[in-house]
Design an enzyme around this catalytic site. Structure first.
Site, PDB file in Angstrom:
ATOM      1  N   ASP A   2     -10.590  -3.820  -5.361  1.00 25.80           N
ATOM      2  CA  ASP A   2      -9.924  -3.193  -4.222  1.00 25.80           C
ATOM      3  C   ASP A   2     -10.615  -1.862  -3.954  1.00 25.80           C
ATOM      4  O   ASP A   2     -10.558  -0.954  -4.777  1.00 25.80           O
ATOM      5  CB  ASP A   2      -8.440  -2.985  -4.546  1.00 25.80           C
ATOM      6  CG  ASP A   2      -7.635  -2.419  -3.380  1.00 25.80           C
ATOM      7  OD1 ASP A   2      -8.242  -1.919  -2.417  1.00 25.80           O
ATOM      8  OD2 ASP A   2      -6.397  -2.475  -3.454  1.00 25.80           O
ATOM      9  N   SER A  36       0.830  -1.209   0.000  1.00 29.62           N
ATOM     10  CA  SER A  36       0.000   0.000   0.000  1.00 29.62           C
ATOM     11  C   SER A  36       0.863   1.258   0.000  1.00 29.62           C
ATOM     12  O   SER A  36       1.656   1.463  -0.905  1.00 29.62           O
ATOM     13  CB  SER A  36      -0.960  -0.049   1.197  1.00 29.62           C
ATOM     14  OG  SER A  36      -1.933   0.977   1.116  1.00 29.62           O
ATOM     15  N   HIS A  76      -7.261  -5.301  -0.234  1.00 21.87           N
ATOM     16  CA  HIS A  76      -6.088  -4.447  -0.350  1.00 21.87           C
ATOM     17  C   HIS A  76      -4.860  -5.087   0.304  1.00 21.87           C
ATOM     18  O   HIS A  76      -3.856  -4.419   0.502  1.00 21.87           O
ATOM     19  CB  HIS A  76      -6.417  -3.101   0.319  1.00 21.87           C
ATOM     20  CG  HIS A  76      -5.476  -1.989   0.007  1.00 21.87           C
ATOM     21  ND1 HIS A  76      -5.297  -1.480  -1.263  1.00 21.87           N
ATOM     22  CD2 HIS A  76      -4.667  -1.261   0.814  1.00 21.87           C
ATOM     23  CE1 HIS A  76      -4.428  -0.487  -1.224  1.00 21.87           C
ATOM     24  NE2 HIS A  76      -4.020  -0.336   0.020  1.00 21.87           N
TER      25      HIS A  76
END
Length: 269
Positions: free
Chosen positions: A217, A94, A245
């Protein structure tokens, strides 16, 4: 205070090639436990917690340093330098994908390849050319929820991050992780994460880069991966048939195989 103790650095596995795994917002190095078994037999793996996360030294947290992603990138660089690392395979989840990008631009010799797990250079919509998934007021409301109902915010975000159809225990774990973080530290990292815009940096690294994206996502639409791949020289986009995610937690075996193939391709193995 050494860098190793400040960032709770752990080194596992053995091998000539070193992998550095960098966790995302609200997480810690424990989130990599599903992925590490695939690499410990022939890779040296460096795990750490950003200052303000996990079991890092919270007394080292300074708002002025960690209010933007540069401070977290400096953590990465300092961990690598403390261990005298070079040419590492960096795996960032991320926001750590962008933190790794910043670090690789700033200290290119430390990095060999970059792997970005569910990355986003900007969570904000900027039509017509870029749709990050959120309006500015949506993200401000998300941060305001932290002040009004921290536990509710933690569960809401954990559910969105893990994604539908995945293990409910992972949602509970991530929610608990959010709740165990000091709210000031968490909100500082949250604002740095959700309001960062790293789009202009995408063309600035020549490191081979693997972009791993979920088919569904809620934090990073499919168009984000295509946008990144088109602007990063030497990048490769792999869309995984998955929801959520956190591919390194929900689909670890599948992405481990993709990462190993990518690493072997660019290591001459």
């Amino acid at each position: 205070m050494t860098i190793a103790s400040r960032n709770n650095v752990k080194v596992i596995g053995s091998g000539h090639k070193t992998i550095v795994m960098a966790h995302g917002f609200g997480c810690d190095q424990n989130m990599w436990r599903f992925l590490t078994p695939s690499f410990t037999s022939d890779y040296r793996i460096v795990l750490f917690d950003y200052v303000g996360s996990g079991r890092s030294d919270a007394n080292s947290f300074k708002v002025e340093r960690y209010s933007n992603l540069d401070g977290y990138a400096q953590d990465v660089i300092e961990v690598c330098e403390a261990l005298d690392l070079r040419d590492v395979l960096f795996i960032g989840h991320s926001v750590s994908a962008m933190i790794g990008l910043i670090a690789a631009i700033r200290a290119p010799a430390l990095f060999g390849q970059l792997v970005m797990v569910c990355p986003s250079p900007s969570f904000l919509n900027d039509p017509p050319d870029y749709m990050g998934g959120f309006e500015h007021e949506d993200l401000e409301e998300l941060l305001a929820l932290m002040d009004r109902n921290y536990i509710g915010w933690a569960h809401y975000l954990a559910s969105a991050v893990i994604g539908t159809g995945n293990d409910e225990a992972l949602i509970a774990e991530l929610s608990g992780n959010f709740c165990s973080t000091d709210p000031l530290l968490a909100k500082t990292f949250a604002r740095a994460t959700f309001f960062a815009d790293c789009r202009s940096l995408l063309p600035e690294t020549s490191h081979p880069t693997l972009i791993l994206q979920s088919e569904t996502d809620s934090l990073a639409p499919l168009s984000v991966g295509s946008y990144m791949q088109a602007r990063m020289p030497g990048s490769r986009l792999e869309v995984v048939r998955a929801s959520g995610h956190c591919l390194h937690m929900t689909h670890a075996a599948e992405i481990a195989e993709i990462i190993r193939g990518f690493s072997d391709q660019h290591s001459g193995l």
